[in-house]
Design a protein around this motif. Structure first.
Motif, short mmCIF file in Angstrom:
data_model
loop_
_atom_site.label_atom_id
_atom_site.label_comp_id
_atom_site.label_asym_id
_atom_site.label_seq_id
_atom_site.Cartn_x
_atom_site.Cartn_y
_atom_site.Cartn_z
N GLY A 14 41.58 41.16 40.24
CA GLY A 14 41.00 40.79 41.28
C GLY A 14 40.41 39.61 41.05
O GLY A 14 41.08 38.46 40.59
N ARG A 15 39.04 39.29 41.51
CA ARG A 15 38.39 37.77 41.34
C ARG A 15 38.24 37.74 39.83
O ARG A 15 37.45 38.45 39.17
CB ARG A 15 37.23 37.88 41.95
CG ARG A 15 37.20 37.81 43.49
CD ARG A 15 35.92 37.35 44.26
NE ARG A 15 36.19 37.55 45.75
CZ ARG A 15 35.54 38.33 46.30
NH1 ARG A 15 34.61 39.27 45.87
NH2 ARG A 15 35.72 38.55 47.74
N HIS A 38 36.42 45.13 49.30
CA HIS A 38 37.18 44.46 48.15
C HIS A 38 37.13 45.32 46.97
O HIS A 38 36.24 46.17 46.51
CB HIS A 38 36.05 43.29 47.55
CG HIS A 38 36.67 42.50 46.51
ND1 HIS A 38 36.07 42.41 45.29
CD2 HIS A 38 37.78 41.59 46.47
CE1 HIS A 38 36.75 41.54 44.46
NE2 HIS A 38 37.73 41.05 45.21
N LEU A 39 38.12 45.18 45.95
CA LEU A 39 38.42 45.90 44.96
C LEU A 39 38.59 45.15 43.59
O LEU A 39 39.41 44.13 43.76
CB LEU A 39 39.79 46.75 45.04
CG LEU A 39 40.02 47.42 43.95
CD1 LEU A 39 39.11 48.63 43.42
CD2 LEU A 39 41.46 48.35 44.07
N GLN A 40 38.07 45.39 42.73
CA GLN A 40 38.35 44.65 41.16
C GLN A 40 38.34 45.67 40.14
O GLN A 40 37.77 46.91 40.27
CB GLN A 40 36.93 43.93 41.05
CG GLN A 40 36.79 42.68 41.17
CD GLN A 40 35.71 41.77 40.87
OE1 GLN A 40 34.35 42.27 40.54
NE2 GLN A 40 35.78 40.52 40.39
N TYR A 41 39.14 45.59 39.42
CA TYR A 41 39.44 46.51 38.25
C TYR A 41 38.79 45.65 37.02
O TYR A 41 39.03 44.47 36.53
CB TYR A 41 40.81 46.74 38.00
CG TYR A 41 41.67 47.55 38.95
CD1 TYR A 41 41.27 48.82 38.95
CD2 TYR A 41 42.84 47.34 39.50
CE1 TYR A 41 41.79 49.69 40.07
CE2 TYR A 41 43.32 47.91 40.31
CZ TYR A 41 42.81 49.38 40.71
OH TYR A 41 43.29 50.11 41.47
N HIS A 98 34.52 49.34 43.88
CA HIS A 98 34.96 48.93 44.98
C HIS A 98 33.65 48.57 45.95
O HIS A 98 32.57 49.22 45.83
CB HIS A 98 35.11 50.46 45.75
CG HIS A 98 36.51 50.86 45.44
ND1 HIS A 98 37.79 50.94 46.01
CD2 HIS A 98 36.59 51.74 44.16
CE1 HIS A 98 38.61 51.42 45.28
NE2 HIS A 98 38.16 52.12 44.19
N SER A 118 35.87 41.20 34.71
CA SER A 118 37.17 41.27 35.76
C SER A 118 38.47 41.45 34.93
O SER A 118 38.86 40.62 34.11
CB SER A 118 37.16 40.46 36.71
OG SER A 118 37.13 39.28 36.45
#
Length: 271
Positions: free
Chosen positions: A213-214, A150-153, A61, A210
């Motif tokens: 997300g991006r 912004h959130l990335q998994y 996050h 990633s």
């Protein structure tokens, strides 16, 4: 005249070919060869399955805080962490790290959560939390302190050392890379070798790529005692034979990169 020029050109080409065949450039001699992206053979397996354990998902996050609101924001997030800890058994997740950015994108906080059990557990946790009035109240209050989120998994690289919580006083460096699509396997192949050059001072904290997300983003997180320790550790790596070749092979895979120096919050599990 035309025939003479044509004959001369043929002779020149023949001479070049003859020279190349009798004087081949070795890989050591040709620095340019290190800048060429090697071909990756097609595969029926997903890159994520080849590079990581998909049963453990990390959520990164990124919160951009309004100037002047950091104290209130951190107080709010600390309460959120406490609530999540109380519900830990049902959520199958735990906080790994919380940082504030000291160099780079200022007025920014990063929070790294680990979910055990794959995306099924993430779906379950979201359903649980979004029906919790206390959690929703904290989310609503937090919005007053934020400019954006912004959130990335992420998935962890399997070759990276296991994450170990740090104690004492430390700083962290997050080096983030945006790769060319289709080069993730080659990145992993090179860094599986390169990471061996960066284990001497226990500076390797975590390495991720990633999943949602991006995309084609890579995050390498390093831990140091100070900026001076960072300088000395990195200079020592450049003196090791082979490190320069690893860097030379990975540079052409990168479209963009940046780094941030991070400081753990008081409630971060890793210090």
């Amino acid at each position: 005249m035309f025939k003479l020029r044509k004959a001369a050109n043929i002779c020149n080409v023949t001479a070049v070919r003859s020279f190349a065949s009798t004087n081949p450039l070795t890989e050591k001699d040709s620095w340019f060869s290190k800048l060429l992206v090697r071909k990756i053979e097609p595969t029926k397996e997903s890159h994520s399955r080849m590079l990581s354990d998909k049963e453990i998902i990390y959520a990164l996050h990124t919160h951009n805080v309004r100037p002047g609101s950091m104290v209130d924001y951190l107080k709010n997030y600390k309460e959120t962490v406490g609530l999540m800890e109380e519900k830990k058994a049902n959520l199958s997740c735990n906080l790994v790290a919380s940082w504030t950015v000291q160099v780079g994108d200022l007025d920014q906080c990063l929070h790294l959560w680990r979910y055990t059990g794959g995306f099924e557990k993430i779906d379950h946790a979201k359903a649980d939390l979004f029906h919790d009035p206390e959690y929703l109240g904290l989310m609503k209050d937090r919005a007053k302190y934020l400019r954006s989120r912004h959130l990335q998994y992420l998935l962890a690289f399997s070759y990276w050392p296991k994450i170990e919580m740090r104690t004492g006083t430390n700083i962290y460096e997050m080096r983030s890379y945006r790769l060319k699509p289709g080069t993730m396997i080659e990145w992993g192949n090179n860094w599986a070798r390169a990471i061996n050059f960066r284990k001497h001072n226990n500076e390797a904290f975590a390495g991720f790529f990633s999943q949602i997300g991006r995309l084609y983003n890579v995050h390498h997180i390093w831990c140091y005692k100070s900026l001076q320790a960072r300088k000395e550790t990195r200079e020592a790596a450049w003196r090791l034979p082979g490190w320069d070749e690893c860097v030379a092979y990975t540079v052409p895979l990168i479209r963009e990169m940046h780094c941030r120096v991070l400081s753990p919050t008081e409630f971060s599990p890793t210090q």
